[in-house]
Design a protein around this motif. Structure first.
Motif, PDB file in Angstrom:
ATOM      1  N   SER A  94       0.785  -1.265  -0.139  1.00  0.00           N
ATOM      2  CA  SER A  94      -0.089  -0.193   0.157  1.00  0.00           C
ATOM      3  C   SER A  94       0.801   1.133  -0.142  1.00  0.00           C
ATOM      4  N   ILE A  95       2.034   1.253   0.761  1.00  0.00           N
ATOM      5  CA  ILE A  95       2.907   2.293   0.628  1.00  0.00           C
ATOM      6  C   ILE A  95       3.451   2.739  -0.909  1.00  0.00           C
ATOM      7  N   MET A  96       3.841   1.526  -1.209  1.00  0.00           N
ATOM      8  CA  MET A  96       4.352   1.621  -2.652  1.00  0.00           C
ATOM      9  C   MET A  96       3.349   2.118  -3.637  1.00  0.00           C
ATOM     10  N   MET A  97       2.121   1.552  -3.789  1.00  0.00           N
ATOM     11  CA  MET A  97       1.266   2.099  -4.461  1.00  0.00           C
ATOM     12  C   MET A  97       0.820   3.472  -4.404  1.00  0.00           C
ATOM     13  N   ASN A  98       0.725   3.921  -3.159  1.00  0.00           N
ATOM     14  CA  ASN A  98       0.592   5.523  -2.960  1.00  0.00           C
ATOM     15  C   ASN A  98       1.743   6.263  -3.454  1.00  0.00           C
ATOM     16  N   LEU A  99       3.016   5.748  -3.362  1.00  0.00           N
ATOM     17  CA  LEU A  99       4.099   6.548  -3.848  1.00  0.00           C
ATOM     18  C   LEU A  99       3.987   6.425  -5.169  1.00  0.00           C
ATOM     19  N   LEU A 100       3.643   5.329  -6.011  1.00  0.00           N
ATOM     20  CA  LEU A 100       3.680   5.094  -7.383  1.00  0.00           C
ATOM     21  C   LEU A 100       2.523   6.213  -8.041  1.00  0.00           C
ATOM     22  N   VAL A 132      17.197  -6.336   5.306  1.00  0.00           N
ATOM     23  CA  VAL A 132      16.620  -7.833   5.736  1.00  0.00           C
ATOM     24  C   VAL A 132      17.201  -8.949   4.918  1.00  0.00           C
ATOM     25  N   LYS A 133      17.062 -10.168   5.265  1.00  0.00           N
ATOM     26  CA  LYS A 133      17.556 -11.287   4.335  1.00  0.00           C
ATOM     27  C   LYS A 133      16.382 -11.756   3.545  1.00  0.00           C
ATOM     28  N   PRO A 134      16.352 -11.726   2.252  1.00  0.00           N
ATOM     29  CA  PRO A 134      14.821 -11.910   1.427  1.00  0.00           C
ATOM     30  C   PRO A 134      14.374 -13.141   1.246  1.00  0.00           C
ATOM     31  N   VAL A 135      13.154 -13.215   1.484  1.00  0.00           N
ATOM     32  CA  VAL A 135      12.553 -14.723   1.425  1.00  0.00           C
ATOM     33  C   VAL A 135      11.631 -14.906   0.378  1.00  0.00           C
ATOM     34  N   ASN A 136      11.732 -16.108  -0.430  1.00  0.00           N
ATOM     35  CA  ASN A 136      10.777 -16.025  -1.514  1.00  0.00           C
ATOM     36  C   ASN A 136       9.377 -15.770  -1.423  1.00  0.00           C
ATOM     37  N   GLY A 137       8.651 -15.144  -2.142  1.00  0.00           N
ATOM     38  CA  GLY A 137       7.241 -14.984  -2.152  1.00  0.00           C
ATOM     39  C   GLY A 137       7.069 -13.480  -1.618  1.00  0.00           C
ATOM     40  N   LYS A 138       7.857 -12.861  -1.007  1.00  0.00           N
ATOM     41  CA  LYS A 138       7.574 -11.629  -0.238  1.00  0.00           C
ATOM     42  C   LYS A 138       8.032 -10.203  -1.189  1.00  0.00           C
ATOM     43  N   SER A 139       7.466  -9.273  -0.915  1.00  0.00           N
ATOM     44  CA  SER A 139       7.891  -7.939  -1.581  1.00  0.00           C
ATOM     45  C   SER A 139       8.953  -7.184  -1.077  1.00  0.00           C
TER      46      SER A 139
END
Length: 182
Positions: A94-100, A132-139
């Motif tokens: 939601s934060i990214m959609m608002n920024l975009l 953070v260390k990224p995990v598959n399936g997250k944004s």
């Protein structure tokens, strides 16, 4: 001097990042050696890597790198304290959609002041999120990549020698891969 290439280098650096995702920097600069390649410095508090990249304009560039004996604090000082460290940051969609949405609206209004405000807002959001260390399936967002005209690690004689060796090897690899390469 051990030189790692492409996917081997990426896997190694990603593994090191994943073991401690704090205080990384990724700096790309035009080559001070006029070899036509790009220089990059990837650093953490534990190690610094010097890279040569054939192009930043293609999706899968050829990359070579080697670990170098440079104090990472020297690099951090030259970047400045206000710069967010490089890394993966989990994003709330939601934060990214608002920024975009704001960026899209700004594009139509062409207001420079609004652009500065959005850049400031984006940097504030990026700086407030922990790496953070990224995990598959997250944004995630990853970055920032710092692009400069000069290598912020500073060109001393040993770095120049490393850069020349990397450029020579990269040039040879390009000749092997592309027969028509100069």
């Amino acid at each position: 001097m051990e030189i790692l290439e492409d996917s081997t280098l990426a896997k190694y650096l990603f593994g090191r990042y994943s073991s401690n995702p704090k205080n990384w920097n990724f700096i790309i600069s035009t080559s001070s050696h006029r070899d036509g390649f790009f220089d990059a410095t990837v650093s953490s508090t534990d190690e610094v890597w010097q890279l040569k990249i054939d192009s930043i304009y293609k999706p899968r560039p050829m990359v070579l790198g080697t670990k170098v004996d440079i104090d990472s604090i020297k690099i951090e000082r030259r970047l400045g304290r206000g710069m967010a460290p490089f890394g993966y940051r989990k994003l709330d969609p939601s934060i990214m959609m608002n920024l975009l949405r704001q960026l899209s609206e700004e594009q139509y209004s062409n207001a420079t002041a609004k652009e500065v405000e959005l850049n400031s807002q984006f940097n504030s959001i990026l700086g407030s999120l922990e790496t953070v260390k990224p995990v598959n399936g997250k944004s995630y967002a990853y970055g920032p990549f710092v692009y400069t005209e000069q290598n912020l690690a500073g060109p001393d004689e040993s770095q120049k020698e490393v850069a020349e060796k990397l450029a020579s090897k990269l040039r040879n690899d390009l000749r092997r891969r592309y027969a028509s390469y100069g």
